[in-house]
Design a protein around this motif. Structure first.
Motif, PDB file in Angstrom:
ATOM      1  N   THR A  47       0.830  -1.195   0.000  1.00 40.82           N
ATOM      2  CA  THR A  47       0.000   0.000   0.000  1.00 40.82           C
ATOM      3  C   THR A  47       0.871   1.255   0.000  1.00 40.82           C
ATOM      4  O   THR A  47       2.027   1.214   0.413  1.00 40.82           O
ATOM      5  CB  THR A  47      -0.949   0.029   1.222  1.00 40.82           C
ATOM      6  N   THR A  51      -3.884   7.325   5.411  1.00 40.76           N
ATOM      7  CA  THR A  51      -4.324   8.606   5.958  1.00 40.76           C
ATOM      8  C   THR A  51      -3.809   8.723   7.385  1.00 40.76           C
ATOM      9  O   THR A  51      -4.085   7.868   8.221  1.00 40.76           O
ATOM     10  CB  THR A  51      -5.868   8.684   5.950  1.00 40.76           C
ATOM     11  N   ASN A  65      -7.740   1.936   3.457  1.00 40.37           N
ATOM     12  CA  ASN A  65      -8.947   1.271   2.997  1.00 40.37           C
ATOM     13  C   ASN A  65      -8.529  -0.012   2.296  1.00 40.37           C
ATOM     14  O   ASN A  65      -7.842   0.027   1.287  1.00 40.37           O
ATOM     15  CB  ASN A  65      -9.720   2.189   2.051  1.00 40.37           C
ATOM     16  N   ARG A  67     -10.229  -3.034   0.547  1.00 40.77           N
ATOM     17  CA  ARG A  67     -11.453  -3.613  -0.002  1.00 40.77           C
ATOM     18  C   ARG A  67     -12.694  -3.147   0.757  1.00 40.77           C
ATOM     19  O   ARG A  67     -13.542  -3.933   1.158  1.00 40.77           O
ATOM     20  CB  ARG A  67     -11.372  -5.135  -0.037  1.00 40.77           C
ATOM     21  N   GLY A  68     -12.765  -1.838   1.011  1.00 40.73           N
ATOM     22  CA  GLY A  68     -13.920  -1.248   1.656  1.00 40.73           C
ATOM     23  C   GLY A  68     -13.917  -1.304   3.172  1.00 40.73           C
ATOM     24  O   GLY A  68     -14.848  -0.822   3.809  1.00 40.73           O
ATOM     25  N   ARG A  69     -12.902  -1.864   3.753  1.00 42.16           N
ATOM     26  CA  ARG A  69     -12.816  -1.959   5.215  1.00 42.16           C
ATOM     27  C   ARG A  69     -11.723  -1.007   5.705  1.00 42.16           C
ATOM     28  O   ARG A  69     -10.620  -0.987   5.164  1.00 42.16           O
ATOM     29  CB  ARG A  69     -12.468  -3.400   5.590  1.00 42.16           C
ATOM     30  N   ILE A  70     -12.031  -0.227   6.754  1.00 42.15           N
ATOM     31  CA  ILE A  70     -11.050   0.690   7.326  1.00 42.15           C
ATOM     32  C   ILE A  70     -10.105  -0.118   8.212  1.00 42.15           C
ATOM     33  O   ILE A  70     -10.531  -0.857   9.098  1.00 42.15           O
ATOM     34  CB  ILE A  70     -11.730   1.808   8.145  1.00 42.15           C
TER      35      ILE A  70
END
Length: 168
Positions: A47, A51, A65, A67-70
């Motif tokens: 990655t 943030t 993020n 796959r849509g999970r924090i």
């Protein structure tokens, strides 16, 4: 025994020989080989989109993020008390991460490199040596002495137990 030997089963349906072995995803921080229990690892990924979280403990690199999970990203190098990697000041640099879950939350352990899956005999697991750095010993579940080096097995729960600052 390779990972492809999963067809060998005893009369109870359990894999033959697997109860005598421990499987690890190996990672490195500096020159040290570390093992994460494979049952705790959900993802291995690269990655560069993290943030930053203001006022977070220094070990928390930020949020990402996946796959849509924090996911909370934790620098394993900082968690182990090691100095930053040379050249890591560039916040656009790619980072290698190992995804784990703890208490229903997702975490990414940022490591220097990911190695291989290693299967070792359960009987070779030893307690952490008394001379192991104190910070490392608190995060280690044990060690395996390999032919050329020491594999420090990490306690994922201990790694993720961070001292969070009190709410303002």
């Amino acid at each position: 025994m390779s990972l492809h030997d999963h067809d060998l089963r005893d009369t109870a349906g359990s894999p033959v020989g697997f109860d005598h072995s421990l499987d690890y995803v190996t990672v490195t921080v500096g020159e040290q080989l570390l093992g994460l229990p494979i049952a705790r690892v959900h993802d291995v990924f690269i990655t560069n989109r993290i943030t930053v979280v203001p006022r977070a403990p220094s070990e928390i690199v930020g949020l990402l993020n996946l796959r849509g999970r924090i996911v909370t990203a934790i620098c394993l190098r900082k968690r182990l008390g090691r100095p930053p990697m040379p050249g890591s000041a560039d916040d656009k640099a790619e980072m290698v991460a190992v995804g784990v879950d703890h208490g229903g939350e997702a975490y990414a352990l940022i490591v220097d490199a990911v190695g291989e899956v290693m299967r070792l005999d359960r009987s070779t697991l030893e307690p952490p040596p008394v001379h192991l750095d104190r910070a490392w010993a608190m995060l280690a579940a044990g060690v395996h002495r390999l032919s050329d080096r020491l594999l420090v097995v990490l306690d994922v729960d201990a790694i993720l137990k961070l001292d969070m600052p009190a709410a303002a």
